[in-house]
Design an enzyme around this catalytic site. Structure first.
Site, PDB file in Angstrom:
ATOM      1  CE1 TYR A 131       8.622  -4.321  -3.835  1.00 23.46           C
ATOM      2  CE2 TYR A 131       7.500  -6.419  -3.531  1.00 23.46           C
ATOM      3  CZ  TYR A 131       7.973  -5.222  -3.014  1.00 23.46           C
ATOM      4  OH  TYR A 131       7.777  -4.917  -1.697  1.00 23.46           O
ATOM      5  CD  GLN A 175      10.185   6.070   6.097  1.00 23.02           C
ATOM      6  OE1 GLN A 175       9.448   5.304   6.685  1.00 23.02           O
ATOM      7  NE2 GLN A 175       9.932   7.355   6.002  1.00 23.02           N
ATOM      8  CG  ASN A 176      10.753   7.535  -0.793  1.00 22.56           C
ATOM      9  OD1 ASN A 176       9.930   7.098   0.004  1.00 22.56           O
ATOM     10  ND2 ASN A 176      10.802   8.799  -1.151  1.00 22.56           N
ATOM     11  CB  VAL A 177      12.482   1.072  -2.688  1.00 20.65           C
ATOM     12  CG1 VAL A 177      12.491   0.631  -1.237  1.00 20.65           C
ATOM     13  CG2 VAL A 177      11.066   0.997  -3.262  1.00 20.65           C
ATOM     14  CG  HIS A 189      12.319   1.017   3.992  1.00 18.07           C
ATOM     15  ND1 HIS A 189      11.088   1.599   4.129  1.00 18.07           N
ATOM     16  CD2 HIS A 189      12.796   0.868   5.257  1.00 18.07           C
ATOM     17  CE1 HIS A 189      10.820   1.801   5.422  1.00 18.07           C
ATOM     18  NE2 HIS A 189      11.848   1.382   6.116  1.00 18.07           N
ATOM     19  CB  CYS A 212      19.655 -15.182  -4.753  1.00 15.60           C
ATOM     20  SG  CYS A 212      19.097 -16.850  -4.318  1.00 15.60           S
ATOM     21  CB  CYS A 216      19.725 -17.484  -7.735  1.00 18.51           C
ATOM     22  SG  CYS A 216      21.462 -17.255  -7.337  1.00 18.51           S
ATOM     23  CB  THR A 231       7.638   9.827   6.101  1.00 18.63           C
ATOM     24  OG1 THR A 231       7.355   8.580   6.760  1.00 18.63           O
ATOM     25  CG2 THR A 231       8.314  10.774   7.072  1.00 18.63           C
TER      26      THR A 231
HETATM   27  N1  APR Z   1       4.353  16.440  -0.317  1.00 21.42           N
HETATM   28  C1  APR Z   1       4.535  16.145   0.988  1.00 21.42           C
HETATM   29  N2  APR Z   1       3.917  15.125   1.594  1.00 21.42           N
HETATM   30  C2  APR Z   1       3.089  14.369   0.863  1.00 21.42           C
HETATM   31  C3  APR Z   1       2.834  14.624  -0.505  1.00 21.42           C
HETATM   32  C4  APR Z   1       3.524  15.718  -1.103  1.00 21.42           C
HETATM   33  N3  APR Z   1       3.377  16.035  -2.392  1.00 21.42           N
HETATM   34  N4  APR Z   1       1.946  13.688  -0.951  1.00 21.42           N
HETATM   35  C5  APR Z   1       1.656  12.887   0.078  1.00 21.42           C
HETATM   36  N5  APR Z   1       2.345  13.283   1.183  1.00 21.42           N
HETATM   37  C6  APR Z   1       2.393  12.675   2.509  1.00 21.42           C
HETATM   38  C7  APR Z   1       1.112  12.028   2.976  1.00 21.42           C
HETATM   39  O1  APR Z   1       0.304  12.978   3.653  1.00 21.42           O
HETATM   40  C8  APR Z   1       1.635  10.952   3.935  1.00 21.42           C
HETATM   41  O2  APR Z   1       1.737  11.443   5.262  1.00 21.42           O
HETATM   42  O3  APR Z   1       3.330  11.630   2.438  1.00 21.42           O
HETATM   43  C9  APR Z   1       3.042  10.655   3.401  1.00 21.42           C
HETATM   44  C10 APR Z   1       3.181   9.296   2.769  1.00 21.42           C
HETATM   45  O4  APR Z   1       2.992   8.322   3.761  1.00 21.42           O
HETATM   46  P1  APR Z   1       3.071   6.766   3.436  1.00 21.42           P
HETATM   47  O5  APR Z   1       2.249   6.461   2.220  1.00 21.42           O
HETATM   48  O6  APR Z   1       2.732   6.058   4.689  1.00 21.42           O
HETATM   49  O7  APR Z   1       4.598   6.523   3.038  1.00 21.42           O
HETATM   50  P2  APR Z   1       5.860   6.335   3.964  1.00 21.42           P
HETATM   51  O8  APR Z   1       5.749   7.122   5.214  1.00 21.42           O
HETATM   52  O9  APR Z   1       7.050   6.544   3.108  1.00 21.42           O
HETATM   53  O10 APR Z   1       5.761   4.798   4.311  1.00 21.42           O
HETATM   54  C11 APR Z   1       6.806   4.207   5.043  1.00 21.42           C
HETATM   55  O11 APR Z   1       5.888   2.028   4.699  1.00 21.42           O
HETATM   56  O12 APR Z   1       4.866   0.474   3.294  1.00 21.42           O
HETATM   57  C12 APR Z   1       6.043   0.888   3.881  1.00 21.42           C
HETATM   58  O13 APR Z   1       8.206   0.354   3.200  1.00 21.42           O
HETATM   59  C13 APR Z   1       7.125   1.178   2.877  1.00 21.42           C
HETATM   60  O14 APR Z   1       8.843   2.860   2.945  1.00 21.42           O
HETATM   61  C14 APR Z   1       7.458   2.631   3.140  1.00 21.42           C
HETATM   62  C15 APR Z   1       7.055   2.798   4.582  1.00 21.42           C
END
Ligand code: APR
Length: 244
Positions: A67, A101-103, A119, A127, A147, A188
């Site tokens: 991280y 879902q992005n951090v 997320h 902690c 902590c 996603t």
């Molecule tokens: N524009 C649009 N889509 C894109 C691009 C882009 N430039 N680049 C990649 N992608 C798409 C991919 O095709 C894929 O379907 O983004 C998606 C990313 O998928 P993941 O890597 O699975 O990410 P996400 O869906 O956010 O994952 C969900 O999983 O590991 C956990 O907690 C983590 O929040 C995360 C969650």
């Protein structure tokens, strides 16, 4: 890109729009998505294997370092045109909810306000025992920082596999998904629950569902409109097509 006229007309009139974003939205800012192939330092690990309470219990230093590495990578990163287009949409639509879902904090940096970070946020640390947040954890590379209050191990304020999502954020996300007229699923893969269920909740309550993704996903056959390409290119074009 040509957008269907009925979608543009719908968005011109829409007052309630909800958006779910995933790692793909930040890909053009230079951040890796979760399910792409990794390279370099962490190539031997799957993110899914590192993002869990069991992994932290087994090897807290490994998880802390992973991280810390991601946090450092994020510090040099800026929002892209897709993040800014979503911040622009929020200004135009009276009830606009951005669920991510992005951090990485990039939506907020781009100016989005009505934001639900499902997320957590990697830039925050808390902690693992008493939950106290801290912004000052020193820089001892030998061990996981502790902590100041209870001496428990510090951890990132993110949701790991097997953990519950923050209740208030999840409830607000479900409400916004059920209430919206148009729901966007952007960047996603739609395989991680409960976020993946939000598009279905929207659809079951009558929303038009739109997907923007680099490639088809399991959601694609269920959506009303699917656009395949980069969100950093498609979103600004869409905003321009709607509001000029
Ligand atoms: N524009 C649009 N889509 C894109 C691009 C882009 N430039 N680049 C990649 N992608 C798409 C991919 O095709 C894929 O379907 O983004 C998606 C990313 O998928 P993941 O890597 O699975 O990410 P996400 O869906 O956010 O994952 C969900 O999983 O590991 C956990 O907690 C983590 O929040 C995360 C969650």
């Amino acid at each position: 890109m040509d957008f269907p006229t009925d979608l543009i007309q719908l968005l011109i009139k829409a007052t309630r729009v909800s958006v779910l974003t995933g790692a793909g939205v930040s890909q053009e800012s230079g951040l890796r998505t979760f399910r792409d192939s990794q390279s370099g330092l962490w190539a031997q690990y799957k993110p899914q294997d590192l993002a869990s309470p069991a992994a932290f219990a087994r090897d807290p230093k490994l998880i802390w370092d992973w991280y810390a590495w991601r946090r450092e990578a994020i510090k040099g990163v800026r929002p892209n045109a897709g993040h800014y287009a979503l911040a622009e949409m929020e200004k135009k639509i009276s009830e606009f909810t951005l669920i991510t879902q992005n951090v990485d904090g990039l939506h907020r940096m781009a100016g989005s306000n009505n934001l639900l970070e499902l997320h957590g946020n990697i830039l925050r640390v808390r902690c693992s025992v008493c939950g106290t947040f801290t912004e000052d954890w020193g820089d001892d590379s030998e061990s996981v920082p502790l902590c100041g209050k209870c001496n428990g191990l510090l951890r990132p304020d993110v949701v790991w596999f097997g953990e519950s999502l923050p209740r208030a954020e999840l409830e607000a996300a479900v409400t916004a998904s059920r209430a919206c007229q148009v729901f966007f699923s952007i960047g996603t893969s739609g395989v991680v629950q409960p976020a993946a269920a939000l598009a279905h909740a929207a659809r079951n309550n009558g929303a038009v569902v739109v997907e923007i993704n680099a490639e088809p996903t399991p959601l694609t056959p269920k959506v009303d409109f699917a656009f395949h390409g980069k969100s950093g290119e498609i979103l600004p074009e869409l905003v321009k097509a709607i509001w000029g």
